[in-house]
Design a protein around this motif. Structure first.
Motif: not given
Lengths: 243, 243
Positions: B152, B46-48, B43-44, B108, B82
């Motif tokens: 986000v 997250y983001c940066v 599902v990924q 998380a 994210d």
């Protein structure tokens, strides 16, 4: 070439293992590597429970799916957020333990910084690994099986063993869909990145002989219903506070 | 010896950096290594966000402490959970996005599996790193500065740069205080492990010229009052659900 980066990039989840046991020295090495990861103000709010008892393993394998690999893997670990040691210290000091979402979040984050080092150390030693979120299907049962006291909050499992398969790499979203500068991109940019990824993901599934859905289709399905709804109540019943 | 395990064990947080910039190729390598970490059902979540804008950096440095290193480091990244990409996909499919603690927890956790690989990749390339939890002091302000949309959810920061110091290693709890078999140990065992660690920790602080408190003393202080109480409300206001 850099061995550390190569080891990370070689990762695929491994779900089938040979019977080769894992020597204790390798587990010791992986623990030290795991514990070397950063921990917020060194609070170290996590612990690991290795499940060697066959009957307990069997029951965890059942409630998590069933997932045969949890039964079969040479080593199975449960990664927990551990607030208990802090509770005991505060109690001994004569104060009252106070907690909130911050403590739970730091627990989940620091446990995962540990877990990724722990996992990568095993991979660097030649083992295959698979994280197991499925045991969150029934945490009260996991809790009962391992007789976990207040403050010890199971997060996920980890299977480790010598690989008995060599699956292909699951593609990821493009880095430009994950790394941004000073602001989050427009929805149009996000959806365009998703469309590009969908094509790649479908190819990967076809190559594996799986049902060729797109990533979007699986995400749309997954987040159209609430998943594992008892989680917050369970953690709160064990002494976490999520508000 | 194993380079990957050696790199992990060499970790100390680095808080002072030279002015050497970080080439984009190194950031690209670290992203690919980070993204190679496992993600629950891919599902990924997250983001940066790399913060290059000087004024935004300055303000984040102030609200997080102030912490001079956030101003000074050659590269500063914000790691976020994210959920937005999932929200957009579900909306486009004509369904209603459903979420709960499970999605936030996976966010998380997967962000942190990514972050630990990302961090270790930089360390393997010769950089020093420091995770920054301090920006959770004022997430509404971080959110406003970077204009983050719903879904986000900033978690923590990461400073990266060529080390300009060589601090000693902060000792960790003994592995036998962190890894158990089939059950969690008795409170007596836990408190005995803590007492042994306290001695070691005090030595470390004396060696560094710091005030020689024990680990227990700092933990007792930290968890005798509620920390960062607005966190849950902030995340819920951004579309997370923690119940």
């Amino acid at each position: 070439m850099n061995q550390t980066i190569d080891t990370m990039r070689a990762h695929r989840s491994i779900r089938s293992y040979t019977d080769d046991p894992i020597p204790q020295t390798h587990i010791d090495e992986a623990m030290l590597a795991g514990q070397a990861a950063a921990s917020s103000s060194a609070v170290q709010p996590y612990c690991v429970i290795r499940v060697t008892d066959n009957d307990k393993r069997q029951q965890i394998a059942d409630l998590a799916g069933p997932q045969q690999k949890i039964r079969d893997c040479p080593a199975f670990f449960l990664i927990c957020c551990d607030l208990r040691k802090h509770m005991l210290i505060v109690e001994r000091s004569g104060n009252e333990y106070k907690t909130g979402l911050e403590a739970f979040l730091v627990g989940a984050v620091d446990a995962s910084l540990f877990a990724q080092n722990f996992t990568l150390a095993f991979e660097a030693l030649g083992y295959g690994t698979c994280y197991i979120g499925g045991l969150r299907n029934d945490l009260p049962k996991v809790n009962e099986l391992l007789n976990l006291p207040d403050g010890v909050l199971p997060l996920y499992g980890l299977c480790v063993g010598v690989p008995n398969e060599s699956p292909s790499h699951r593609p990821r979203l493009a880095p430009k869909a994950m790394l941004f500068e000073n602001e989050y991109p427009s929805d149009e940019h996000t959806l365009a990145s998703i469309d590009a990824y969908d094509e790649m993901y479908k190819e990967y599934l076809i190559e594996r002989g799986a049902n060729p859905a797109t990533w979007s289709e699986s995400i749309a399905k997954k987040f159209s219903y609430a998943n594992r709804e008892g989680l917050a109540d369970f953690y709160e019943s064990k002494g976490a506070k999520l508000s």
